[in-house]
Design a protein around this motif. Structure first.
Motif, short mmCIF file in Angstrom:
data_model
loop_
_atom_site.label_atom_id
_atom_site.label_comp_id
_atom_site.label_asym_id
_atom_site.label_seq_id
_atom_site.Cartn_x
_atom_site.Cartn_y
_atom_site.Cartn_z
N TRP A 181 0.80 -1.21 0.00
CA TRP A 181 0.00 0.00 0.00
C TRP A 181 0.84 1.27 0.00
CZ3 TRP A 181 -4.74 -0.21 -1.48
CH2 TRP A 181 -5.50 -1.36 -1.25
N ILE A 182 1.94 1.28 0.74
CA ILE A 182 2.77 2.49 0.84
C ILE A 182 3.34 2.84 -0.54
CG2 ILE A 182 4.88 3.47 1.82
CD1 ILE A 182 4.35 1.78 4.32
N THR A 183 3.86 1.84 -1.21
CA THR A 183 4.42 2.06 -2.55
C THR A 183 3.35 2.49 -3.53
OG1 THR A 183 6.05 0.32 -2.11
CG2 THR A 183 5.75 0.98 -4.41
N TRP A 184 2.21 1.85 -3.47
CA TRP A 184 1.12 2.16 -4.40
C TRP A 184 0.60 3.59 -4.22
CZ3 TRP A 184 -2.24 -2.90 -3.64
CH2 TRP A 184 -1.52 -3.99 -4.15
N ILE A 185 0.33 3.96 -2.99
CA ILE A 185 -0.23 5.29 -2.73
C ILE A 185 0.77 6.38 -3.08
CG2 ILE A 185 -1.09 6.84 -0.94
CD1 ILE A 185 -2.30 4.35 0.42
N SER A 186 2.03 6.17 -2.72
CA SER A 186 3.08 7.15 -3.06
C SER A 186 3.20 7.31 -4.57
CB SER A 186 4.43 6.71 -2.48
OG SER A 186 4.38 6.62 -1.07
N GLY A 187 3.18 6.20 -5.28
CA GLY A 187 3.28 6.24 -6.74
C GLY A 187 2.08 6.92 -7.38
N LEU A 188 0.90 6.68 -6.82
CA LEU A 188 -0.31 7.31 -7.35
C LEU A 188 -0.28 8.82 -7.15
CD1 LEU A 188 -3.08 6.96 -8.65
CD2 LEU A 188 -4.04 6.60 -6.37
N VAL A 189 0.13 9.26 -5.95
CA VAL A 189 0.25 10.70 -5.67
C VAL A 189 1.25 11.33 -6.63
CG1 VAL A 189 1.08 12.39 -3.98
CG2 VAL A 189 -0.42 10.53 -3.24
N GLN A 190 2.38 10.67 -6.82
CA GLN A 190 3.40 11.19 -7.72
C GLN A 190 2.88 11.35 -9.14
OE1 GLN A 190 6.97 8.86 -7.68
NE2 GLN A 190 7.98 10.04 -9.28
N THR A 191 2.15 10.35 -9.62
CA THR A 191 1.62 10.39 -10.98
C THR A 191 0.57 11.49 -11.12
OG1 THR A 191 1.99 8.00 -11.17
CG2 THR A 191 0.57 9.03 -12.81
#
Length: 215
Positions: A181-191
């Motif tokens: 979840w941490i990786t996914w949410i961070s990546g989504l925010v970045q995108t």
């Protein structure tokens, strides 16, 4: 490894090569945010600190060395190179990037998968990478005059993370228990931070016009 992960890595590598091409051939860093480059240097230094203790593969090690070396060399060129540093627009690049670091440190200490030294550093690097592009986007909005190489550099950076999201979706459906979840949410925010830039980038490409962001 899958096609989306490989495409993401190659796109990320291409973004670095485009920026180095701009700096080496044109001897200019106009339109590039030193603040963002310094944040990326911190991201890679903290994420890849395990390069001396944890071997995954030759590919993995080579990519780590490339991103570490390129990020610090770009910062050096923008700060120290007698010709390149003249083109740096310090007056426009005023985003207080150090305000992004402390919240990311605190978040990493509070939210992580394991409370270990390397895991907290890894988590910190994810949070910081998610927002590291902000000084660059603010600078582009202020200057509005975006040359082709700078536009391609930022586009490739955003495309790399978007491809990684496809990689995570693919792995979620093909690998058991693949949940981060941490990786996914961070990546989504970045995108999502690139969404506005992507819109104007494709508009300029569609209309064969110079890329400009609204002030």
């Amino acid at each position: 490894m899958n096609i989306f992960r490989l495409a993401g890595d190659m796109t990320h590598l291409a973004s670095v090569l485009v920026l180095l091409l701009k700096i080496h051939t044109i001897k200019s860093c106009a339109g590039i945010s030193l603040k963002t480059q310094e944040l990326y240097a911190i991201v890679f230094a903290t994420r890849y600190l395990d390069i001396f203790t944890h071997f995954v593969s030759l590919y993995n090690t080579v990519m780590k060395l490339i991103f570490l070396g390129s990020s610090f060399s770009i910062v050096w060129y923008m700060r120290q190179h007698k010709i390149v540093r003249r083109s740096y627009d310090k007056d426009q690049d005023t985003f207080r990037h150090y305000f992004l670091v402390l919240p990311c440190v605190l978040l990493a200490l509070l939210i992580h998968e394991k409370f270990t030294f390397f895991e907290v550093l890894w988590t910190f690097s994810l949070f910081l990478e998610a927002v590291a592009i902000l000084p660059q986007l603010v600078l582009l909005q202020r200057t509005r005059n975006i040359d082709n190489l700078t536009g391609q550099y930022v586009f490739l950076l955003g495309a790399y993370r978007a491809l990684y999201i496809l990689n995570w979706i693919y792995r979620y459906f093909t690998e058991p228990h693949f949940i981060h979840w941490i990786t996914w949410i961070s990546g989504l925010v970045q995108t999502l931070l690139y969404a506005d830039f992507f819109y104007y980038y494709f508009q300029s490409w569609k209309n064969n016009a110079k890329l400009q962001l609204p002030a």
